[in-house]
Every structure is written in C-alpha cells, then in structure tokens.
Design a protein around this motif. Structure first.
Motif, mmCIF file in Angstrom:
data_model
loop_
_atom_site.group_PDB
_atom_site.id
_atom_site.type_symbol
_atom_site.label_atom_id
_atom_site.label_comp_id
_atom_site.label_asym_id
_atom_site.label_seq_id
_atom_site.Cartn_x
_atom_site.Cartn_y
_atom_site.Cartn_z
ATOM 1 N N ILE A 69 -6.722 37.307 -9.308
ATOM 2 C CA ILE A 69 -7.227 38.251 -8.305
ATOM 3 C C ILE A 69 -6.140 39.267 -8.012
ATOM 4 N N ASN A 70 -6.521 40.550 -7.922
ATOM 5 C CA ASN A 70 -5.525 41.568 -7.604
ATOM 6 C C ASN A 70 -5.338 41.705 -6.092
ATOM 7 N N ARG A 71 -4.462 42.604 -5.684
ATOM 8 C CA ARG A 71 -4.143 42.728 -4.255
ATOM 9 C C ARG A 71 -5.311 43.277 -3.444
ATOM 10 N N GLU A 72 -6.252 43.915 -4.098
ATOM 11 C CA GLU A 72 -7.456 44.407 -3.404
ATOM 12 C C GLU A 72 -8.516 43.318 -3.295
ATOM 13 N N ASN A 73 -8.104 42.079 -3.615
ATOM 14 C CA ASN A 73 -9.009 40.924 -3.521
ATOM 15 C C ASN A 73 -10.165 41.013 -4.513
ATOM 16 N N LYS A 74 -9.926 41.619 -5.667
ATOM 17 C CA LYS A 74 -10.927 41.717 -6.723
ATOM 18 C C LYS A 74 -10.532 40.815 -7.890
ATOM 19 N N ILE A 129 -10.185 32.449 1.041
ATOM 20 C CA ILE A 129 -9.537 32.981 -0.163
ATOM 21 C C ILE A 129 -8.752 34.249 0.179
ATOM 22 N N LYS A 130 -9.367 35.120 0.983
ATOM 23 C CA LYS A 130 -8.682 36.360 1.373
ATOM 24 C C LYS A 130 -7.364 36.058 2.083
ATOM 25 N N GLU A 131 -7.407 35.111 3.028
ATOM 26 C CA GLU A 131 -6.191 34.757 3.777
ATOM 27 C C GLU A 131 -5.123 34.186 2.846
ATOM 28 N N LEU A 132 -5.545 33.360 1.890
ATOM 29 C CA LEU A 132 -4.606 32.756 0.949
ATOM 30 C C LEU A 132 -3.952 33.816 0.071
ATOM 31 N N ILE A 133 -4.747 34.783 -0.391
ATOM 32 C CA ILE A 133 -4.221 35.867 -1.229
ATOM 33 C C ILE A 133 -3.237 36.716 -0.431
ATOM 34 N N GLN A 134 -3.611 37.041 0.819
ATOM 35 C CA GLN A 134 -2.726 37.864 1.656
ATOM 36 C C GLN A 134 -1.391 37.162 1.905
ATOM 37 N N GLU A 135 -1.439 35.863 2.195
ATOM 38 C CA GLU A 135 -0.223 35.092 2.449
ATOM 39 C C GLU A 135 0.674 35.052 1.214
ATOM 40 N N THR A 136 0.057 34.882 0.045
ATOM 41 C CA THR A 136 0.826 34.839 -1.203
ATOM 42 C C THR A 136 1.441 36.206 -1.504
ATOM 43 N N ALA A 137 0.663 37.266 -1.271
ATOM 44 C CA ALA A 137 1.152 38.619 -1.547
ATOM 45 C C ALA A 137 2.308 38.987 -0.632
ATOM 46 N N THR A 191 -1.748 29.024 -5.651
ATOM 47 C CA THR A 191 -1.618 30.431 -6.027
ATOM 48 C C THR A 191 -0.219 30.710 -6.535
ATOM 49 N N CYS A 192 -0.145 31.629 -7.493
ATOM 50 C CA CYS A 192 1.142 31.999 -8.084
ATOM 51 C C CYS A 192 1.203 33.522 -8.202
ATOM 52 N N PRO A 193 2.133 34.189 -7.507
ATOM 53 C CA PRO A 193 2.206 35.657 -7.572
ATOM 54 C C PRO A 193 2.745 36.141 -8.917
ATOM 55 N N GLN A 194 2.076 37.129 -9.508
ATOM 56 C CA GLN A 194 2.492 37.719 -10.786
ATOM 57 C C GLN A 194 2.329 39.237 -10.695
ATOM 58 N N GLU A 195 3.424 39.952 -10.481
ATOM 59 C CA GLU A 195 3.414 41.414 -10.361
ATOM 60 C C GLU A 195 2.365 41.849 -9.336
ATOM 61 N N ASP A 196 1.321 42.597 -9.767
ATOM 62 C CA ASP A 196 0.316 43.079 -8.815
ATOM 63 C C ASP A 196 -0.880 42.145 -8.703
ATOM 64 N N ASN A 197 -0.818 40.985 -9.329
ATOM 65 C CA ASN A 197 -1.941 40.050 -9.319
ATOM 66 C C ASN A 197 -1.515 38.697 -8.771
ATOM 67 N N ILE A 198 -2.516 37.898 -8.399
ATOM 68 C CA ILE A 198 -2.291 36.527 -7.958
ATOM 69 C C ILE A 198 -3.085 35.612 -8.879
ATOM 70 N N VAL A 199 -2.408 34.627 -9.495
ATOM 71 C CA VAL A 199 -3.092 33.651 -10.349
ATOM 72 C C VAL A 199 -3.476 32.451 -9.489
ATOM 73 N N LEU A 200 -4.741 32.010 -9.598
ATOM 74 C CA LEU A 200 -5.235 30.875 -8.812
ATOM 75 C C LEU A 200 -5.599 29.728 -9.752
ATOM 76 N N PHE A 201 -5.086 28.526 -9.414
ATOM 77 C CA PHE A 201 -5.408 27.316 -10.161
ATOM 78 C C PHE A 201 -6.224 26.407 -9.240
ATOM 79 N N PHE A 202 -7.435 26.014 -9.705
ATOM 80 C CA PHE A 202 -8.370 25.260 -8.864
ATOM 81 C C PHE A 202 -8.435 23.801 -9.314
ATOM 82 N N GLU A 203 -8.390 22.914 -8.325
ATOM 83 C CA GLU A 203 -8.506 21.486 -8.599
ATOM 84 C C GLU A 203 -9.508 20.900 -7.608
ATOM 85 N N LYS A 204 -10.602 20.317 -8.133
ATOM 86 C CA LYS A 204 -11.651 19.794 -7.244
ATOM 87 C C LYS A 204 -11.147 18.577 -6.481
#
Length: 590
Positions: A210-215, A238-246, A267-280
């Motif tokens: 997901i990018n910083r615009e939450n897309k 998800i939005k809150e998690l992305i914002q916190e990581t960014a 979540t793992c920050p990578q330049e202008d994007n955030i990588v998300l790993f999901f575990e049920k």
C-alpha cells in the motif's frame, strides 16, 4: 503468443470483442466487463496473473494506465463510430450536444458540419470539468449529451439523456495492431515482471503493498483471494496502521478484524510504500447474521441513479411539475396509476430531490410482505430506526385489511420525528376506499399529496421520445448496428394501446432491437411483434375467465371450449392450437 486482457466499459463492446477474439490467432484475448474503478480492480488482478497487455477504452483506459505497470492500449474512437451515433440521435426532438476530449470533439465537429447536423460540440481537457460543463449545458436547455462513458454517466446523474459513442470493429482492429507493436517493445520487461510475480504468488502468506495515499499497488495471489482491495483500503484500522508505520518508519504489528476474521498484520516500510504481511488468527469465529425479516420484501438504497422521466406531453409535464412541488416538503405522497407506468421511478425522483446527505431509500414490497414480517419490523422499532430516510410502500393496496390497520397504528404512534412516506397503488384505490376493501383512515393519512400517472395510451405524444431514449440505452448494451426506427414503424407503435404501459413498450423495443439486422427497425418487424403481443393478451384474458377451482378434467374442458369458441367451432384449427390431433379432441369432447 501475446496474452492480453480486454476490459470493456459496456456490454455491446464485450460481445464484439468476443467475436473478434475468435478470428485472432497470435493474441490470446480474455474479455472482461468493467468500467472505471471496477475496470481498475480487474486490471490490477490481471497484472498479478501474468498478462502482457491490457486493452481498454476511454476514461477506463486512462485510469488503468495510472494503476498498473504493464502496457495499456486505448481503443480509439474512430470517425465511423462518431458517424454512427450522430445518425442515431438525429431522430431526437430535443437539443443535443457532444461533450468529450479533443480526440472525440474535433472529428465530430467536422462530421456535423459536413452532414449539416445541428449538434454543437464542447471540448474538455480533464475529467473534473465534465460535471460543470454539463450543468451549464443543462441550464442552456440541452437535454441530450453524446460522449464517452464518463460523460454519459455524469449526464444521467444530472437528469440528462446520455448517449454513448460506441466503438466499431475498425477501432478494435487498430487497437490489436497497436498491441502487437507495444508487445514487441515490452516483452523482455514483462518476462522479468512475471518471474518476480511467480515467486511472490508461490508464497501462501497474503502479501500486499500500500502506498502513502492508502492505495493498494500490489497483492499476491493469496492476498487477492482473501481480500477485496476496496474494502481493505477503507478499513479505519488499516489506515491507522499505515499512518503509524509511515510516521515512525519502523516495523509495526497489529491484530485487525477484516471480513469476519482476525488477522495479525505486520507492516514493513519500503521507500514510498508499505509492505503488509497477513497471518490469520483466531480461526473459530461465529458470524453474526441478521434478523428473520425476508430481505426479498425489503430493499435498502443509500443512493440511487437519477433516471429522468421522459415525455413532452402536457400530462407528463404536469406530473413533473407536481414532483418538483411535492419534493419541497416531507408530507406523504400517494402515487397511483396502471402497472408498468413508472410509479417507482416517480418515487425515486421525489427521494433524490428531497435527499440532502446520505438518507436511505427503503422499499417495502407490500405484495410479498407477510403479516409476520410486518410485526417483526414493528417489534424491532424498524421505522423509527430509519426515520431520517424515505420509506416507499410499493403496491400498498396489496396489503390485507389487518396489515392495513397495523400500518395505520405505526403512523398514528409516530414519535417526535415524522417518517417520510411515499406509497404507490393501482388507479382504482379510491373505489377500494369507498367499497371498504381499503382502510379509509390509512388512505386519508397517506394521501395528503397525490400524483396520478396517466396511462401511455392517453399520452401518445411521449411514445416517440421514449422509443429514441430506449434505443440509445440499448445501443451500448448490445452493440449492434441499429441507429433508429422508420417513421411508418414508429406510427404503428404510437397507435398501439400498450396495456402494460411504458414497461411493456421498453420490452418490445428491446425485442425489436435484438432481432433487427439492419440499421433501422422496419414496419413489418413491428407488425409481427405487435400481432404476437395481441395474441398473448387475448390468451391471458381467456385464461382469466377460466375457473381453476374445479378438477383438472373440468379445467381442461373449459380450455377446450374456449379455444373452440375463438376458432368458430372449427375442430381442425382448435386441435392445432391445442397441440393435439382431431381424434384426441373428439374423444375429449365426448
């Protein structure tokens, strides 16, 4: 072999692409139906599934180009396409304009001048200009707008008639040639992308970016299987998690509830994007279901497309004037008229004119609503719960007497906030009130404001306009070459009584549109369809006179006698209609 996904914004182009796909040998064409954001979602998934090229059209193609990294080929609008549509709308009696980007308007303006068509063209440079441009045109008296999908959709939202410029086979062939040229340039890059994509898709863990615009810009196979990307993007957690990581630029871990399941997300920050790993997490969960109310009897709408009521007759203009007048207050409105005459469309119009924010439009289908379901609604305080919306009681005259009285009690016991009621019935409601088959107190409470929609046979001036509107709506759906109707054919349609009113007219035009193989609907085709329609009406009338309370043998005798009567006691003709031989008929008459 080139692997290409074709994303088309309307059904007619879908069918045409399917035909072309059978003729092409060097391109493997997969055709999908999707417009704008829906098309973008399909394109994102296609990129993950190893497609080399995406072919689309107009605004959808532009949006896909911004969302994916593989080549996107635009099916251009050709001069042939413009000419076809201009010929189609020439029969409209209303003021028309062409609105679109320069690739449409420049050629259209030239064709209009050459053929002496009185249709003005207006050029836009950005999508956001469309609504403002169409609003200005509406204020200037324009009623028909010709353009691409985005323009047509915006026109309909403003109450204008939108006519889509459809693509012909010539434009598709040119797009395929462009696909071949582009593939040769990008094939090496596509092979590299496919390699990395395959590696990620082999991972059973859902992975998304997901990018910083939450897309969402990427999701592997497991991700796409588990989540619908639009819902995921709209998740507050998800939005809150992305914002916190960014902000922290550090890895974060959080448990989030998505699609009735709990997921541990890293979540793992990578330049202008955030990588998300999901575990049920927490696999054994119960999904809470709704109540016992039959949802077939209830429809919820938080928005509804504006569909203009077409017609130039004095009667329908009076209806439109009353709709505008009644939309300024919140008093109950009672809409009466014959079946198929647009009562629900009228209710939608009132709702949309009254709507200020996100109030729901709730339809209760009184013809299938049971007494138990109505009691459930009362026990759940349903009507007060949705008191900010509009409740449409469709076919209220179908309620039994007890349900009518219970509904009256709901109205009588309304609390501080009054509900907004719109109801519909057949045009014999006042007679039912007089003879006691409909509860007078309920009628008097809900019929404070009345709208009667006259049958189509009493406003034949509207038929020509309706026919052209229906043809323009069917053109993008089926994509055939029909652009109009002959005057003598239109005269046949205008002279027909239309017992099923506007809905029946629409069905007949669609039937004629599908079976016509030339550019214009002809008189003989109309005569054949109307003759068949008259026969069906006679059969229905005959069946309505048959008493079905007896035994099967008694009912059969009634049917045989009725057919014999209609065939002038000619047993050969009667047997043929009944699908039996004369000896069988003679035996049944003994």
């Amino acid at each position: 072999m080139i692997k290409a996904l074709v994303i088309v914004p309307y059904e007619g182009l879908y069918e045409m692409m399917k035909e072309v796909a059978q003729e092409v040998e060097d391109i493997q064409l997969q055709v999908e139906l999707g417009n704008l954001y829906e098309g973008v979602a399909i394109a994102k998934e296609a990129e993950n599934n190893g497609y080399h090229v995406i072919i689309s059209r107009g605004g959808t193609a532009s949006m896909i180009q911004e969302a994916v990294s593989i080549p996107v080929i635009d099916i251009q609008v050709s001069g042939y396409d413009v000419l076809r549509i201009l010929t189609l709308v020439k029969g409209f009696s209303r003021k028309a304009a062409i609105v679109g980007f320069s690739n449409i308007t420049q050629g259209a303006a030239t064709i209009c001048k050459l053929l002496d068509f009185d249709i003005n063209t207006f050029t836009i440079t950005r999508d956001i200009e469309v609504k403002e441009k169409l609003t200005n045109l509406k204020n200037l008296g324009y009623e028909v707008v010709i353009g691409d999908v985005v323009t047509v959709q915006a026109a309909k939202q403003l109450g204008l008639t939108g006519v889509l410029i459809t693509s012909g086979k010539e434009a598709i062939i040119e797009a395929l040639e462009e696909t071949r040229r582009t593939y040769r340039m990008f094939s090496r890059l596509q092979q590299d992308v496919s390699l990395f994509q395959s590696i990620l898709d082999c991972n059973q863990q859902a992975i998304g970016i997901i990018n910083r615009e939450n897309k969402i810009v990427y999701g592997n196979e497991s991700f796409n299987k588990e989540f619908h990307w639009i819902k995921l993007e709209n998740s507050t957690n998800i939005k809150e998690l992305i914002q916190e990581t960014a902000i922290t630029r550090e890895k974060q871990t959080k448990t989030v509830h998505i699609n009735d399941s709990f997921w541990k997300i890293t979540t793992c920050p990578q330049e202008d994007n955030i990588v998300l790993f999901f575990e049920k997490n927490l696999p054994n969960q119960a999904i809470v279901q709704g109540g016992d109310v039959n949802l077939n009897a209830i429809e919820f709408h938080t928005s509804a497309p504006y569909i203009p009521i077409s017609g130039k007759s004095e009667q329908i203009q009076k209806v439109l004037k009353v709709i505008n007048q009644y939309s300024r207050n919140e008093e109950p409105v009672w809409i009466s008229g014959e079946k198929g005459n647009g009562k629900e469309l009228t209710a939608h119009s009132i709702y949309l004119k009254r709507k200020t924010m996100n109030e729901p439009f709730i339809i209760l289908h009184c013809d299938i609503l049971s007494a138990e379901q109505l009691k459930d609604l009362m026990n759940e305080d349903f009507f007060q719960k949705y008191a900010n919306g509009v409740i449409f009681l469709k076919n209220i005259d179908k309620l039994n007497s007890n349900m009518q009285k219970e509904l009256y009690q709901i109205l009588k016991n309304e609390k501080d906030k009054k509900l907004q009621w719109i109801v519909s019935s057949d045009d014999t409601i006042e007679e039912k009130v007089r003879n006691g088959t409909f509860y007078p107190e309920l009628y008097n409470t809900l019929a404070q404001l009345k709208i009667h929609i006259p049958p189509l046979r009493e406003r034949r001036k509207d038929i020509e306009d309706l026919v052209h509107v229906f043809i323009s709506e069917l053109h993008p759906k089926y994509g055939n070459g029909v652009v109009g109707i002959r005057l003598d054919a239109l005269e046949e349609i205008t002279n027909y009584d239309w017992p099923g009113n506007v809905e029946q007219l629409k069905q007949v035009i669609e039937r004629l549109f599908i079976q016509t193989h030339s550019y214009y609907i002809e008189k003989d085709e109309v005569e054949t369809v109307l003759k068949r329609l008259e026969q069906q009406e006679k059969t229905r009338d005959a069946l309505a006179q048959i008493d079905i309370s007896g035994t099967l043998e008694e009912i059969e005798q009634q049917v045989i006698n009725k057919v014999l009567e209609e065939e002038g006691l000619n047993q050969s003709k009667a047997a043929k209609r009944l699908g039996i031989n004369r000896s069988t008929l003679w035996r049944k008459l003994k």
